[in-house]
Design an enzyme around this catalytic site. Sequence first.
Site: not given
Ligand code: GLP
Length: 259
Positions: A138, A136, A67
Amino acid sequence: MKVLILPDAGAAADRTADLLSAQLRAMPSSVLGLATGGTMEAVYARLVRLHREEGLSFARASSFNLDEYVGLPPDHPCSYWHYMRQQLFDHVDIDLANAHLPQGDAADPEAEAIRYEAAISDAGQIDLQLLGLGLNGHIGFNEPTSSLNSATRIKTLTRSTRDANARFFTRPEDVPQYAITMGIGTILRAAEVVLLAYGAAKAGVVAQMIEGPVTASCPASVLQMHQKATVVIDESAASQLRLRDYYELVHPAGGEAGL
Ligand code: GLP
């Protein structure tokens, strides 16, 4: 779904990097699916070490990131392109021409999403897709209620995701509202997926992902439908799993099954 429980965050990140490096050594021309976020920093640090110290090569590999924020040009310090250069690309021998992210500042973001999906299809198949996990549920930026068969497209970020990512920006209001993300259908087409999560804050969503119903309310739960999905977590993130004993029986200390 393979569930590997490692003693701590460092061990979980190392295990994930080792899965990726094993893929690259077995198939140097692999198409890798890459992820960003705080979770991945330790993974990329280990891959850089493996490149420097053990000759792990990315020279024949190509990559597609999950992304990118809409509106951020590649050289913006908070863009995922910038993140990838800082964490990995600038420190290994990958050919940047083969390292792909959606273009955040494309004049027509919707057309860019369609182009990106087509570029992934043209590459054949992603051999190994790395994933983090949002608080959440995702994956990529596929927020809850995303279609489980979605393609790369624009998603509006939830308030909770923008809050979680505010730490990477100077001011919380600078976090973009929209992102271009691979769809859940895109992710499911990868030959193999490896999701890494650690820390107590993610224990609830990790349990929903592994042991809850498959539901668009927790997009990561769809990995239960994938033929080759591995979840790498630390003990804190595993703390709400009902079948934890079983996962530890099958994969002691997060190792391979002892058949
Ligand atoms: C972000 C990214 C995801 C990532 C997630 C967790 O928003 N778009 O690809 O896996 O959130 O982030 P973190 O590793 O900082 O907890």
